[in-house]
Scaffold this active site. Structure first.
Site, PDB file in Angstrom:
ATOM      1  N   LYS A  15       0.404  -1.743   0.184  1.00 42.75           N
ATOM      2  CA  LYS A  15       0.225  -0.061   0.364  1.00 42.75           C
ATOM      3  C   LYS A  15       0.929   1.750   0.203  1.00 42.75           C
ATOM      4  CE  LYS A  15      -4.100  -2.073   2.144  1.00 42.75           C
ATOM      5  NZ  LYS A  15      -4.885  -2.171   3.055  1.00 42.75           N
ATOM      6  N   TYR A  55     -13.184  -2.721  -3.159  1.00 39.17           N
ATOM      7  CA  TYR A  55     -13.507  -2.296  -1.806  1.00 39.17           C
ATOM      8  C   TYR A  55     -14.913  -2.362  -1.503  1.00 39.17           C
ATOM      9  CZ  TYR A  55      -8.126  -1.778   0.080  1.00 39.17           C
ATOM     10  OH  TYR A  55      -7.052  -1.859   0.130  1.00 39.17           O
ATOM     11  N   ARG A  91      -2.176 -14.348   3.743  1.00 43.45           N
ATOM     12  CA  ARG A  91      -2.761 -13.399   4.811  1.00 43.45           C
ATOM     13  C   ARG A  91      -1.927 -13.811   6.198  1.00 43.45           C
ATOM     14  NH1 ARG A  91      -6.979 -10.969   3.812  1.00 43.45           N
ATOM     15  NH2 ARG A  91      -7.674 -11.050   5.899  1.00 43.45           N
ATOM     16  N   THR A  97      -5.504  -7.609  10.445  1.00 47.82           N
ATOM     17  CA  THR A  97      -5.427  -6.178   9.693  1.00 47.82           C
ATOM     18  C   THR A  97      -4.988  -4.874  10.190  1.00 47.82           C
ATOM     19  OG1 THR A  97      -7.440  -7.125   8.893  1.00 47.82           O
ATOM     20  CG2 THR A  97      -7.857  -4.901   9.218  1.00 47.82           C
ATOM     21  N   ARG A 108       2.636  -6.872   8.605  1.00 45.77           N
ATOM     22  CA  ARG A 108       1.902  -5.497   9.483  1.00 45.77           C
ATOM     23  C   ARG A 108       2.491  -5.521  10.561  1.00 45.77           C
ATOM     24  NH1 ARG A 108      -4.407  -7.370   7.155  1.00 45.77           N
ATOM     25  NH2 ARG A 108      -3.847  -5.990   6.136  1.00 45.77           N
ATOM     26  N   ASN A 118      -2.167   0.559   6.921  1.00 43.18           N
ATOM     27  CA  ASN A 118      -1.354  -0.820   7.416  1.00 43.18           C
ATOM     28  C   ASN A 118      -0.976  -2.121   6.534  1.00 43.18           C
ATOM     29  OD1 ASN A 118      -3.642  -2.145   5.892  1.00 43.18           O
ATOM     30  ND2 ASN A 118      -4.885  -3.191   6.973  1.00 43.18           N
ATOM     31  N   HIS A 121      -2.573  -5.732   1.019  1.00 43.47           N
ATOM     32  CA  HIS A 121      -3.465  -5.991   1.062  1.00 43.47           C
ATOM     33  C   HIS A 121      -3.170  -7.643   0.984  1.00 43.47           C
ATOM     34  CE1 HIS A 121      -7.461  -6.352  -0.151  1.00 43.47           C
ATOM     35  NE2 HIS A 121      -6.257  -7.126  -1.861  1.00 43.47           N
ATOM     36  N   GLU A 132     -10.268 -10.143  -7.758  1.00 44.01           N
ATOM     37  CA  GLU A 132      -8.872  -8.339  -7.978  1.00 44.01           C
ATOM     38  C   GLU A 132      -8.256  -8.726  -8.992  1.00 44.01           C
ATOM     39  OE1 GLU A 132      -7.588  -8.817  -3.460  1.00 44.01           O
ATOM     40  OE2 GLU A 132      -9.365  -9.100  -3.439  1.00 44.01           O
TER      41      GLU A 132
HETATM   42  P1  IDP Z   1      -8.214  -6.752   5.211  1.00 41.27           P
HETATM   43  O1  IDP Z   1      -7.368  -6.008   4.323  1.00 41.27           O
HETATM   44  O2  IDP Z   1      -6.971  -7.834   6.080  1.00 41.27           O
HETATM   45  O3  IDP Z   1      -8.206  -8.013   4.605  1.00 41.27           O
HETATM   46  P2  IDP Z   1     -10.628  -5.905   5.671  1.00 41.27           P
HETATM   47  O4  IDP Z   1     -11.210  -5.832   6.684  1.00 41.27           O
HETATM   48  O5  IDP Z   1     -11.528  -6.126   4.255  1.00 41.27           O
HETATM   49  O6  IDP Z   1      -9.425  -6.103   6.529  1.00 41.27           O
HETATM   50  O7  IDP Z   1     -10.335  -4.304   5.818  1.00 41.27           O
HETATM   51  C1  IDP Z   1     -10.261  -3.633   4.435  1.00 41.27           C
HETATM   52  C2  IDP Z   1      -9.842  -2.624   4.632  1.00 41.27           C
HETATM   53  O8  IDP Z   1      -9.799  -1.505   5.287  1.00 41.27           O
HETATM   54  C3  IDP Z   1      -7.745  -2.972   5.132  1.00 41.27           C
HETATM   55  O9  IDP Z   1      -7.194  -3.051   5.229  1.00 41.27           O
HETATM   56  C4  IDP Z   1      -7.932  -1.666   6.006  1.00 41.27           C
HETATM   57  O10 IDP Z   1      -6.601  -1.142   4.612  1.00 41.27           O
HETATM   58  C5  IDP Z   1      -8.939  -0.816   5.751  1.00 41.27           C
HETATM   59  N1  IDP Z   1      -9.523  -1.055   7.256  1.00 41.27           N
HETATM   60  C6  IDP Z   1     -10.308  -2.135   7.711  1.00 41.27           C
HETATM   61  N2  IDP Z   1     -11.395  -1.507   8.666  1.00 41.27           N
HETATM   62  C7  IDP Z   1     -10.925  -0.258   8.697  1.00 41.27           C
HETATM   63  C8  IDP Z   1     -10.925   0.220  10.382  1.00 41.27           C
HETATM   64  O11 IDP Z   1     -12.342   0.357  11.245  1.00 41.27           O
HETATM   65  N3  IDP Z   1     -10.474   1.455  10.401  1.00 41.27           N
HETATM   66  C9  IDP Z   1      -9.671   2.296   9.047  1.00 41.27           C
HETATM   67  N4  IDP Z   1      -9.198   1.461   8.144  1.00 41.27           N
HETATM   68  C10 IDP Z   1     -10.543   0.699   8.188  1.00 41.27           C
HETATM   69 MG    MG Z   2     -10.607  -8.115   3.256  1.00 42.56          MG
END
Ligand code: IDP
Ligand code: MG
Length: 137
Positions: A15, A55, A91, A97, A108, A118, A121, A132
């Protein structure tokens, strides 16, 4: 004989925060160390259309607008990795996350501090991966 090592593809993206911080080499190294094969590896900027498609599941959530701004804010590094259990392997390597919950030794956990940035992805299932990959390549 039944094959238990069927190759799978996953979509990985370093990212913008991590690219800006100069972490590309070290993060790519970790994926390379798994032994997975790189089918694609490319530096580029995510368009608003690609961000929205990727997203889609988060539309309406409080962090959605910030997430789209963030992922389009600068160059990323896009990868397609192939190999046995590629989705789960990546993963696990990435960690939770929220970087604050991610174990030391994960990408991470080692390079991230906040949920909003974070670092990386990775697809959450083989089906998401194929979807994707079509969005980004
Ligand atoms: P993942 O990336 O581990 O699959 P997801 O729940 O799919 O996590 O969320 C996608 C992305 O959205 C996360 O990687 C993060 O960048 C962002 N994100 C998810 N939840 C939050 C939050 O509560 N606050 C800010 N950003 C978030
Ligand atoms: Mg995800």
């Amino acid at each position: 004989m039944e094959r238990t090592d069927v190759d799978q593809r996953t979509y990985i993206m370093i990212k913008p925060d991590a690219v800006a911080r100069g972490l590309v080499g070290r993060i790519v190294q970790r994926f390379e160390d798994t032994g997975l094969h790189f089918e694609r590896l490319e530096y580029s900027v995510v368009t608003a259309e690609q961000a929205a498609a990727n997203y889609m599941e988060h539309v309406g959530k409080p962090f959605y607008a910030g997430l789209i701004d963030y992922i389009t804010s600068g160059p990323v590094v896009k990868m397609v990795l192939v190999g046995p259990d590629a989705v789960a392997v990546c993963r696990k390597l990435m960690g939770a996350t929220n970087p604050r919950d991610a174990a030391p030794g994960t990408i991470r956990g080692d390079f991230g501090l906040i949920m909003d940035a974070n670092v990386v992805h990775g697809s959450d299932s083989p089906e998401s991966a194929e979807r994707e990959i079509r969005i980004f390549f």
